[in-house]
Write an enzyme that holds these catalytic residues in place. Structure first.
Site, PDB file in Angstrom:
ATOM      1  CE  LYS A 183      -4.093   0.250   0.093  1.00 34.40           C
ATOM      2  NZ  LYS A 183      -4.908   0.713  -0.517  1.00 34.40           N
ATOM      3  N   PRO A 212      -0.767   3.018  -5.029  1.00 34.58           N
ATOM      4  CG  PRO A 212       0.788   4.292  -6.207  1.00 34.58           C
ATOM      5  CD  PRO A 212      -0.064   2.855  -6.467  1.00 34.58           C
ATOM      6  CG  ASN A 213      -5.126   3.762  -2.232  1.00 31.41           C
ATOM      7  OD1 ASN A 213      -4.775   3.120  -0.958  1.00 31.41           O
ATOM      8  ND2 ASN A 213      -6.119   2.851  -2.919  1.00 31.41           N
ATOM      9  CG  ASN A 259      -9.886  -0.645  -4.647  1.00 31.16           C
ATOM     10  OD1 ASN A 259      -9.096  -0.615  -5.097  1.00 31.16           O
ATOM     11  ND2 ASN A 259     -11.288  -0.096  -4.264  1.00 31.16           N
ATOM     12  CG  HIS A 310     -10.965  -3.609  -3.297  1.00 35.14           C
ATOM     13  ND1 HIS A 310     -12.453  -3.619  -2.106  1.00 35.14           N
ATOM     14  CD2 HIS A 310      -9.890  -2.602  -2.113  1.00 35.14           C
ATOM     15  CE1 HIS A 310     -11.945  -2.571  -1.285  1.00 35.14           C
ATOM     16  NE2 HIS A 310     -10.477  -1.951  -1.590  1.00 35.14           N
ATOM     17  CG  ASN A 312     -11.374  -1.465   3.854  1.00 29.88           C
ATOM     18  OD1 ASN A 312     -10.797  -0.761   4.524  1.00 29.88           O
ATOM     19  ND2 ASN A 312     -12.226  -0.510   2.938  1.00 29.88           N
TER      20      ASN A 312
END
Length: 413
Positions: A183, A212-213, A259, A310, A312
């Site tokens: 991440k 890297p979002n 995602n 994905h 969480n």
């Protein structure tokens, strides 16, 4: 077989200080557990992200499930969407409220007929589902705030390439993972590129990814792709938006995954037309359940888009659902993501049903999801939610309590 009751229980469980582009994970994760009860007493289980807004929508959706035939999930989904109001909620909100209810219905169906959920989805094509180690930059501890003492964890800090390699080594030693995902979006790109290269040197031959979002701009993403072209299996959400991803995709041979920029059906066409992605990360929590995610796999196959999954922060009910889905999707050819090693200590299911063995989770073969709820743990985690006073996830707000001038604007570099 009629659904006679649906109980929604908001819970909170411990999470380490994992860093991301939005800030840092708070000490507690908010989730909801669903118990769907049939007229013969069978209970189906579901799990989903929590928080005040999410729980409110889920409670409204749960009321719409009462009296529905547990096998008539199409009609039940329509009832849920009507109850939530098609004009007053976004499609993602309706789908995310429906998803745990569908999982609970499928769990109950499986218990009724004595078959695992994967069979209800068409049958498992693999006996175990491979997962990737999910690596995070992290603090050594949650800082002392609001009279609460600092809270450390067994993982220790990971704030540079050496720390990330050490974390990866432990993940591999304990769980046997055969691929690694970092991440990113936390430190300057040069530092994160160095971390990926350090992983490649320490674990030659293991597939590597970085996410890297959307913290990198297009030019930075293109530079990172050039630096890592011979290193990465895929690059996930480096730049914001479909157009930004498309610009990056046109300049690199590394497949781009997402995602973020493709999260409902309306995004598929522009993403395909612009060539923005080569891999989609399925998430039944976001896409409206297991069957819709299974259908999405066929759509991706039609457009030549690969599939991963994905994750969480989640517990074992969600992991079991993810495994049954992944087992039934032959088009899913990349190891899936999971936060489970970070959160498994507080699981609401009884031990043994889901385990990571040599980097994979064997598909549960018991009826339904194949997991059993631990009522005592559920009650304890519900009390933790009530005591916490927290009602939404806020990684940025938590970070700013430690770093007051933290700027979460994206892209950052």
């Amino acid at each position: 077989m009629k659904i006679v009751d649906v109980v929604v229980t908001p819970i909170a469980f411990e999470d380490p200080p994992l860093l991301n582009s939005a800030g840092v994970h708070e000490p507690l994760v908010l989730r909801c557990v669903v118990q769907l009860r049939l007229e013969n007493g069978i209970v189906g289980l579901g799990e989903c992200p929590g928080g005040e807004a999410e729980t409110s929508r889920l409670l409204t959706a749960a009321q719409a499930m009462k009296g529905q035939d547990v096998f008539a999930t199409t009609a039940a989904r329509q009832a849920v969407h009507r109850a939530l109001g098609n004009a007053t909620t976004r499609v993602e909100e309706r789908d995310s409220a429906w998803a745990p209810l569908e999982v609970a219905a499928l769990d109950a169906q499986g218990k009724l007929v004595g078959r695992p959920v994967s069979d209800l989805l068409g049958g498992a094509v693999r006996e175990a589902v491979p997962f990737s180690a999910y690596l995070f930059y992290k603090w050594a501890e949650h800082p002392a705030l609001d009279g609460r003492p600092a809270r450390s964890d067994a993982w220790g800090p990971a704030l540079d390439p050496d720390g990330i390699v050490t974390q990866a080594r432990r993940m591999i030693d304990v769980y046997g993972f055969g691929s690694l995902k970092l991440k990113g979006g936390v430190f300057p790109p040069a530092d994160e590129i160095a971390a990926v290269k350090a992983l490649a040197q320490a674990f030659p031959g293991l597939p590597l990814r970085i996410d890297p979002n959307a913290a990198w701009g297009v030019a930075t993403s293109q530079h990172a792709a050039r630096e890592l072209v011979d290193v990465l299996e895929y690059l996930e959400d480096p730049a914001p938006g479909i157009e930004g991803m498309a610009q990056v995709a046109r300049s690199t041979e590394i497949p781009l995954a997402t995602n973020m920029v493709v999260s409902n059906l309306s995004h598929i066409r522009p993403a395909v037309e612009q060539g923005a992605i080569q891999i989609l990360l399925l998430d039944h929590h976001l896409w409206g359940g297991l069957r819709r995610s299974r259908d999405l796999a066929l759509l991706c196959q039609a457009f030549g888009i690969g599939l991963s999954m994905h994750s969480n922060s989640h517990l074992g009910i969600s992991l079991a659902a993810m495994v049954h889905l992944a087992a039934s999707v032959p088009e899913l050819t990349y190891a899936c993501d999971t936060h489970y090693p970070w959160n498994a200590a507080d699981d609401v299911i009884r031990p043994g049903a889901v385990r990571i063995i040599e980097g994979s989770v064997p598909v549960p073969t018991g009826p339904g999801l194949g997991v059993e709820l631990d009522e005592d743990v559920l009650a304890r985690l519900h009390q933790a939610y009530l005591r916490s006073g927290r009602r939404r996830r806020d990684d940025t707000g938590y970070m700013r309590r430690v770093v007051p001038d933290y700027d979460a604007t994206l892209p950052r570099w």
